[in-house]
Scaffold this motif. Structure first.
Motif, PDB file in Angstrom:
ATOM      1  N   VAL A 129     -82.883 -48.127  46.581  1.00 30.55           N
ATOM      2  CA  VAL A 129     -82.954 -49.358  45.788  1.00 30.55           C
ATOM      3  C   VAL A 129     -83.493 -50.501  46.645  1.00 30.55           C
ATOM      4  O   VAL A 129     -84.367 -51.254  46.213  1.00 30.55           O
ATOM      5  CB  VAL A 129     -81.569 -49.708  45.209  1.00 30.55           C
ATOM      6  N   MET A 167     -83.445 -54.263  35.513  1.00 29.54           N
ATOM      7  CA  MET A 167     -82.260 -54.211  36.363  1.00 29.54           C
ATOM      8  C   MET A 167     -81.140 -53.339  35.796  1.00 29.54           C
ATOM      9  O   MET A 167     -80.275 -52.887  36.516  1.00 29.54           O
ATOM     10  CB  MET A 167     -81.732 -55.629  36.600  1.00 29.54           C
ATOM     11  N   PHE A 174     -81.169 -46.831  34.993  1.00 27.81           N
ATOM     12  CA  PHE A 174     -80.537 -45.868  35.898  1.00 27.81           C
ATOM     13  C   PHE A 174     -81.440 -44.637  35.991  1.00 27.81           C
ATOM     14  O   PHE A 174     -81.887 -44.109  34.978  1.00 27.81           O
ATOM     15  CB  PHE A 174     -79.165 -45.436  35.405  1.00 27.81           C
ATOM     16  N   LEU A 200     -81.571 -47.074  39.373  1.00 24.50           N
ATOM     17  CA  LEU A 200     -82.155 -48.404  39.486  1.00 24.50           C
ATOM     18  C   LEU A 200     -83.514 -48.391  40.185  1.00 24.50           C
ATOM     19  O   LEU A 200     -84.399 -49.178  39.851  1.00 24.50           O
ATOM     20  CB  LEU A 200     -81.193 -49.330  40.215  1.00 24.50           C
ATOM     21  N   GLY A 206     -86.330 -48.404  37.898  1.00 24.35           N
ATOM     22  CA  GLY A 206     -86.399 -49.500  36.937  1.00 24.35           C
ATOM     23  C   GLY A 206     -87.650 -50.374  37.105  1.00 24.35           C
ATOM     24  O   GLY A 206     -88.253 -50.428  38.152  1.00 24.35           O
TER      25      GLY A 206
END
Length: 330
Positions: free
Chosen positions: A310, A322, A325, A327, A330
């Protein structure tokens, strides 16, 4: 595979949808000991973050609804079996650099109940189904409006055709393309080639068929129906909007139920509806049975590595969503 309760748990199902995940590799993790037997099929994907020499993976269940499932268990030993399975799978993840899991649990089998203490969850909407064990599904499950639509299609001389060999795949694919464009679907994950559909009739022979509606010789609506054990599924449905006024799709639901009862099926799954309100209203018209929860399970298996991934993604281009999952995707 013996004693799996639904088509989505068959290994051939997972292998068939392996290519829907970019660089995906299908795997079946099998755990067996004196307490029982658990199977878990998933697709491993390389993490899309540059990590240097080590390649990390995250795993996702194949298209559809499956997840880990207890196939056998000694009476009273389920909790112990699941704990030992989880320990073994954690070790497997550490040895194979698997960072996270994303599990689409099966709503009607409700295998989530055996693993609910292992995951965090997200409710992804309703899973609507028709109870085929009622005395008269047409009167007991269908709403008055849906019954009217079925009679309308019959009065309009809409014809029904069942295709068990895939001869009409070309027509189904044509209608599916129309439907995808009308709904603004441009994600490759939900788009399939005609060859992909055709191949499914070889792999799932005797476990699926096309239920087509025709009007004056034209194919106007079609549904790909899966069936295995007690369950049947409206897997994918496609329509030509120019013929909506004929209510062919309602007649397809009716005929699918009739086939299911004749072939000893107990439930006809109509699928999820999020985020389409009109689709939810349409499907709910065919059942008075309470919808099931569509549950997504999420788990971080390698927390330290996850945090590093991340951080690295944040440093290199950032994370746009944000709440996603994992992340770092994303």
């Amino acid at each position: 595979m013996a004693n799996v309760p639904d088509i989505y748990f068959l290994p051939e199902w997972g292998k068939y949808f392996e290519t829907q995940e970019e660089q995906g590799k299908w795997t079946m993790f099998e755990f067996k000991n004196d307490l029982g037997h658990i199977n878990y099929q998933f697709i491993a994907r390389p993490v899309p973050v540059d990590t240097g020499a080590i390649t990390y993976y995250d795993i996702i269940t194949p298209y559809g609804f499956s997840g880990p499932i207890v196939l056998e268990c000694q009476e009273g030993k389920r909790q112990e079996l699941v704990a030992e399975y989880d320990s073994a799978f954690q070790q497997y993840c550490e040895e194979n650099n698997i960072v996270t899991e994303y599990v689409r649990f099966n709503p009607w089998i409700q295998n989530v109940k055996n693993f609910e203490h292992l995951y965090s969850f997200r409710n992804n909407g309703d899973m609507i189904y028709i109870d085929l064990t009622v005395e008269d599904f047409f009167m007991d499950e269908f709403s008055p409006k849906s019954r009217t639509q079925v009679r309308k299609a019959q009065k309009n001389n809409v014809e029904i055709e069942l295709d068990f060999t895939g001869e009409t795949v070309g027509e189904f694919h044509r209608l599916y393309d129309i439907t995808a464009k009308r709904n603004g679907i441009n994600n490759d994950y939900y788009l399939f080639s005609e060859e992909f559909f055709q191949k499914s009739f070889e792999i799932f022979k005797g476990k699926q068929f096309l239920l087509n509606a025709k009007y004056e010789g034209e194919y106007i609506s079609s549904s790909l129906i899966l069936h295995y054990g007690d369950y049947m599924h409206s897997h994918l449905t496609a329509n030509d909007p120019d013929y909506f006024h004929l209510a062919a799709n309602s007649l397809i639901q009716y005929e699918a139920c009739r086939w299911g009862i004749e072939n000893n099926k107990k439930e006809f799954q109509l699928g999820g509806t999020a985020p389409y309100e009109n689709l939810h209203r349409f499907k709910k018209g065919f059942t008075k049975t309470k919808a099931l929860d569509l549950v997504i399970g999420k788990k971080i298996r390698l927390q330290k590595t996850y945090d590093q991934l991340v951080d690295r993604k944040m440093e290199n281009g950032g994370i746009k969503v944000m709440g996603y999952f994992p992340l770092y995707r994303g």
